[in-house]
Design a protein around this motif. Sequence first.
Motif, PDB file in Angstrom:
ATOM      1  N   ASN A 262       0.830  -1.199   0.000  1.00 20.24           N
ATOM      2  CA  ASN A 262       0.000   0.000   0.000  1.00 20.24           C
ATOM      3  C   ASN A 262       0.870   1.257   0.000  1.00 20.24           C
ATOM      4  OD1 ASN A 262      -2.499  -1.353  -0.066  1.00 20.24           O
ATOM      5  ND2 ASN A 262      -2.398  -1.727   2.143  1.00 20.24           N
ATOM      6  N   LEU A 263       1.073   1.868   1.144  1.00 25.59           N
ATOM      7  CA  LEU A 263       1.821   3.127   1.196  1.00 25.59           C
ATOM      8  C   LEU A 263       3.320   2.916   1.363  1.00 25.59           C
ATOM      9  CD1 LEU A 263      -0.589   5.205   3.482  1.00 25.59           C
ATOM     10  CD2 LEU A 263      -0.483   5.154   0.970  1.00 25.59           C
ATOM     11  N   VAL A 264       3.743   1.686   1.616  1.00 27.17           N
ATOM     12  CA  VAL A 264       5.175   1.412   1.758  1.00 27.17           C
ATOM     13  C   VAL A 264       5.609   0.461   0.644  1.00 27.17           C
ATOM     14  CG1 VAL A 264       5.155   1.762   4.255  1.00 27.17           C
ATOM     15  CG2 VAL A 264       4.724  -0.509   3.345  1.00 27.17           C
ATOM     16  N   GLN A 265       6.898   0.160   0.620  1.00 27.02           N
ATOM     17  CA  GLN A 265       7.433  -0.662  -0.462  1.00 27.02           C
ATOM     18  C   GLN A 265       6.904  -2.092  -0.381  1.00 27.02           C
ATOM     19  OE1 GLN A 265      11.684  -0.678  -0.557  1.00 27.02           O
ATOM     20  NE2 GLN A 265      11.834  -1.812  -2.479  1.00 27.02           N
ATOM     21  N   ASP A 266       6.595  -2.659  -1.567  1.00 22.34           N
ATOM     22  CA  ASP A 266       6.144  -4.052  -1.616  1.00 22.34           C
ATOM     23  C   ASP A 266       7.268  -4.982  -1.173  1.00 22.34           C
ATOM     24  OD1 ASP A 266       3.867  -2.980  -2.620  1.00 22.34           O
ATOM     25  OD2 ASP A 266       4.056  -3.792  -4.637  1.00 22.34           O
ATOM     26  N   ILE A 267       6.896  -6.089  -0.535  1.00 27.81           N
ATOM     27  CA  ILE A 267       7.881  -7.040   0.003  1.00 27.81           C
ATOM     28  C   ILE A 267       7.908  -8.292  -0.867  1.00 27.81           C
ATOM     29  CG2 ILE A 267       8.502  -8.488   1.984  1.00 27.81           C
ATOM     30  CD1 ILE A 267       7.127  -6.431   3.780  1.00 27.81           C
ATOM     31  N   PHE A 268       9.099  -8.694  -1.269  1.00 28.06           N
ATOM     32  CA  PHE A 268       9.280  -9.889  -2.094  1.00 28.06           C
ATOM     33  C   PHE A 268       9.004 -11.147  -1.268  1.00 28.06           C
ATOM     34  CE2 PHE A 268      12.232 -13.251  -3.547  1.00 28.06           C
ATOM     35  CZ  PHE A 268      11.748 -13.439  -4.831  1.00 28.06           C
ATOM     36  N   LEU A 269       8.214 -12.074  -1.811  1.00 31.00           N
ATOM     37  CA  LEU A 269       7.850 -13.293  -1.096  1.00 31.00           C
ATOM     38  C   LEU A 269       8.446 -14.549  -1.704  1.00 31.00           C
ATOM     39  CD1 LEU A 269       4.034 -12.609  -0.460  1.00 31.00           C
ATOM     40  CD2 LEU A 269       5.950 -12.159   1.072  1.00 31.00           C
ATOM     41  N   GLY A 270       9.007 -14.448  -2.918  1.00 30.57           N
ATOM     42  CA  GLY A 270       9.587 -15.626  -3.544  1.00 30.57           C
ATOM     43  C   GLY A 270       9.268 -15.677  -5.025  1.00 30.57           C
ATOM     44  N   GLU A 271       9.978 -16.559  -5.736  1.00 29.38           N
ATOM     45  CA  GLU A 271       9.767 -16.680  -7.171  1.00 29.38           C
ATOM     46  C   GLU A 271       9.949 -18.123  -7.613  1.00 29.38           C
ATOM     47  OE1 GLU A 271      12.720 -14.404  -9.274  1.00 29.38           O
ATOM     48  OE2 GLU A 271      14.243 -15.950  -9.024  1.00 29.38           O
ATOM     49  N   ILE A 272       9.402 -18.432  -8.780  1.00 31.49           N
ATOM     50  CA  ILE A 272       9.697 -19.696  -9.452  1.00 31.49           C
ATOM     51  C   ILE A 272      10.003 -19.400 -10.918  1.00 31.49           C
ATOM     52  CG2 ILE A 272       8.226 -21.053  -7.920  1.00 31.49           C
ATOM     53  CD1 ILE A 272       6.230 -21.285 -10.264  1.00 31.49           C
ATOM     54  N   LYS A 273      10.833 -20.241 -11.519  1.00 29.14           N
ATOM     55  CA  LYS A 273      11.159 -20.131 -12.939  1.00 29.14           C
ATOM     56  C   LYS A 273      10.929 -21.492 -13.586  1.00 29.14           C
ATOM     57  CE  LYS A 273      14.558 -16.438 -12.416  1.00 29.14           C
ATOM     58  NZ  LYS A 273      15.956 -15.995 -12.674  1.00 29.14           N
ATOM     59  N   VAL A 274      10.087 -21.504 -14.606  1.00 24.58           N
ATOM     60  CA  VAL A 274       9.737 -22.752 -15.287  1.00 24.58           C
ATOM     61  C   VAL A 274      10.075 -22.603 -16.762  1.00 24.58           C
ATOM     62  CG1 VAL A 274       7.926 -24.432 -15.761  1.00 24.58           C
ATOM     63  CG2 VAL A 274       7.835 -23.058 -13.657  1.00 24.58           C
ATOM     64  N   PRO A 275      11.027 -23.380 -17.286  1.00 24.66           N
ATOM     65  CA  PRO A 275      11.337 -23.302 -18.716  1.00 24.66           C
ATOM     66  C   PRO A 275      10.147 -23.758 -19.554  1.00 24.66           C
ATOM     67  CG  PRO A 275      12.497 -25.130 -17.689  1.00 24.66           C
ATOM     68  CD  PRO A 275      11.860 -24.362 -16.577  1.00 24.66           C
ATOM     69  N   VAL A 276       9.883 -23.062 -20.628  1.00 19.69           N
ATOM     70  CA  VAL A 276       8.747 -23.400 -21.481  1.00 19.69           C
ATOM     71  C   VAL A 276       8.935 -24.771 -22.126  1.00 19.69           C
ATOM     72  CG1 VAL A 276       7.376 -22.636 -23.481  1.00 19.69           C
ATOM     73  CG2 VAL A 276       8.247 -20.964 -21.846  1.00 19.69           C
ATOM     74  N   ASN A 277      10.172 -25.246 -22.207  1.00 19.39           N
ATOM     75  CA  ASN A 277      10.399 -26.544 -22.855  1.00 19.39           C
ATOM     76  C   ASN A 277       9.857 -27.732 -22.053  1.00 19.39           C
ATOM     77  OD1 ASN A 277      12.284 -26.904 -20.844  1.00 19.39           O
ATOM     78  ND2 ASN A 277      14.071 -26.776 -22.203  1.00 19.39           N
ATOM     79  N   VAL A 278       9.251 -27.475 -20.879  1.00 19.53           N
ATOM     80  CA  VAL A 278       8.555 -28.570 -20.197  1.00 19.53           C
ATOM     81  C   VAL A 278       7.375 -29.053 -21.044  1.00 19.53           C
ATOM     82  CG1 VAL A 278       9.185 -27.803 -17.887  1.00 19.53           C
ATOM     83  CG2 VAL A 278       7.027 -27.021 -18.865  1.00 19.53           C
ATOM     84  N   LEU A 279       6.987 -28.224 -22.016  1.00 13.20           N
ATOM     85  CA  LEU A 279       5.866 -28.574 -22.893  1.00 13.20           C
ATOM     86  C   LEU A 279       6.331 -29.179 -24.211  1.00 13.20           C
ATOM     87  CD1 LEU A 279       3.793 -25.310 -22.312  1.00 13.20           C
ATOM     88  CD2 LEU A 279       3.286 -27.565 -21.392  1.00 13.20           C
TER      89      LEU A 279
END
Length: 853
Positions: A262-279
């Motif tokens: 909201n009025l303060v900086q957003d907090i990072f909670l995590g990420e995932i990376k999935v290569p498109v070649n899984v398809l």
Amino acid sequence: MAAAVPAAAAASSEAPVASATAEPGAGDEDSREVRVLQSLRGKICEAKNLLPYLGPNKMRDCFCTINLDQEEVYRTQVVEKSLSPFFSEEFYFEIPRTFQYLSFYVYDKNVLQRDLRIGKVAIKKEDLCNHSGKETWFSLQPVDSNSEVQGKVHLELKLNELITENGTVCQQLVVHIMACHGLPLINGQSCDPYATVSLVGPSRNDQKKTKVKKKTSNPQFNEIFYFEVTRSSSYTRKSQFQVEEEDIEKLEIRIDLWNNGNLVQDIFLGEIKVPVNVLRNDSFHQAWYLLQPRDNGNKSSKTDDLGSLRLNICYTEDYVLPSEYYGPLKTLLLKSPDVQPISASAAYILGEICRDKNDAVLPLVRLLLHHDKLVPFATAVAELDLKDTQDANTIFRGNSLATRCLDEMMKIVGGHYLKVTLKPILDEICESSKSCEIDPIKLKEGDNVENNKENLRYYVDKLFSTIVKSSMSCPTVMCDTFYSLRQMATQRFPNDPHVQYSAVSSFVFLRFFAVAVVSPHTFHLRPHHPDPQTIRTLTLISKTIQTLGSWGSLSKSKSSFKETFMCEFFKMFQEEGYIIAVKKFLDEISSTETKESSGTSEPVHLKEGEMYKRAQGRTRIGKKNFKKRWFCLTSRELTYHKQPEFIERKDAIYTIPVKNILAVEKLEESSFNKKNMFQVIHMEKPLYVQANNCVEANEWIDVLCRVSRCNQNRLSFYHPSAYLNGNWLCCLETSENALGCKPCTAGVPADIQIDIDEDRETERMYSLFTLSLLKLQKMEEACGTIAVYQGPQKEPDDYSNFVIEDSVTTFKTIQQIKSIIEKLDEPHEKYRKKRSSSAKYGSKENPIVGKTS
């Protein structure tokens, strides 16, 4: 924070039994009946070489926390002005939920600002077994907000082909972000999460964003995003749908989770990376992924400069089968007190072969106590100790199986005894600011050593007087044990008139009262860790009480203090009256005469602590918000109120009689968007309570269930959600008195003396036998060697540590143990196979550890 059961705490035996963790394959009958129970015990020893302040005052005020992922469940006392703080705090608690990391954070206490996190030790759950049962120095790692992640994402990917109006083909990637689970709390509250979804390649970074979900750690997004992944090509040139290899190899989907600030900086909670070649081989992919740290997580700081932390960690995960599987092993263990000699019994053999006897002591003592078998077993193993004791002054001073069993027994059955005896005086000491320092080196400027001596003497006299008058409150099990110890000691040293007293005082003073005085938090006598000055006062009192007990029982003319100032102080107590009082007290608690329990009219104090309750809205204008309150549970009533110093009227204390409790159950997080909530259902409106963490919530639910399990009119069904805005959120019934829609959690049997989970304790001992099979085999070989050659002729190093009085009987017992363990191995292996096959990689129970940078 969670009491260390001590949590809590320091090797606490009163830790509650954890609720079963739901397992995959619950539809299968065998899997449904298997409970997976986790526990953690160990010790936070010390830190060293912490980073100093840059200014002239380089010292720090440090404390350490234990976290399950990002949830704090335990906190040590603050060690002031040190870069190598010595904590020496033991902990024990049940883990009521799944987790990914067990973390230890070292903090610098800050009075005016937020406490500074100096560094952390983070251990993956699957790596905990590598550190079990041994002290290890861990290097502190930097604490980076980009690396503080937890939770998982449910994702669906699909490739479509689209035909444009002019007949060309376009390949389209469909990203369906379905949900997240287990996101961290932000400042103690559920977060406001949203996700960014990006298609990233060498020359593109297309980003889209979900809506923000309010106050939830388990958001349901259910949003679909579309991305073009290849150039359009003529439909007539392709006989079937294909994706160009060079494009597919270079593209990946990246999902970042954020807390909306909201009025303060957003907090990072995590990420995932999935290569498109899984398809590549399949145009559809759906799976759960664990959130990972961001690119620069843990890369910005030097890890060698932060210091290190010494820990002892023992994590256990038990698969508890249905009761019928444990009958043979339980029967064999319970026969132990009747086996002659005792060293040939299954219980004694378990203590012999375990790498750490403490691992065997807790489940063994609880099982034997439950069946009234502990006193004869402890008596028999203590008699074995006495055979090797040559000096009456060292009686029961070692760390043998006998002394450890009796220590554990006193912690389990003596909790209420300590509360009624010590708690009022300890409260007075901890809430007073009187200085009791008598060491000339440690005196502060302006201190008067004579005044301090008087303060210390006042506390010692008051505590000593309370202890020696407390025999009527001493539990029967302890009295019976002390009687047996006294008789055996007299027979072993018939010419020593004082040994009958020292045999008892070495336990009740040295190992019980003195330990509880110096660490009241460990025994649940105080809700928080005392401050350093109070700890010093308690240490001096504990030393004096300990010496008074042994001095009175041994009738020594001199104290055993090494410090000159303590020797001088103790001269105040070298009077015949103290010796007489100690001996009278020891006579009373080691007598077989029937005593009327003074506890019959006094309620038993069970648990207390600070939590949040939802206002009941007793008045029309009363707001139904959450308020911090101090909760106290006795065997008669549950009370809650503001902290004692804020109470002005008696009617500010609210009371729920235990006899009016109808059920105690967890409350679904969705009710108020708050974690760790439970409800106390009683004659009036349900009481909704939020604990500080999952361990504390589990402890309160367990103790409330146990104390109310025999109540009449207990409910069979309850509502797992709250009644809000005219209906129950779970079943949408509009009547507030509507019958519950979910069966209540099954309670424990009412006809037990000690509240334990028999099957869990037996499973723990099965696991210990399994882990120690190699040593059991060596003991079996030793029996054969002794039987044939009348002594261990070969490899004495392997055999000499075993106590084998009767090789034939011991051999037979080992054969029985091995046979029972082999039979128990079969259902365990069967369950493990079912569990591994049902929780496939990518399921919610076994999420994919996604691609990391």
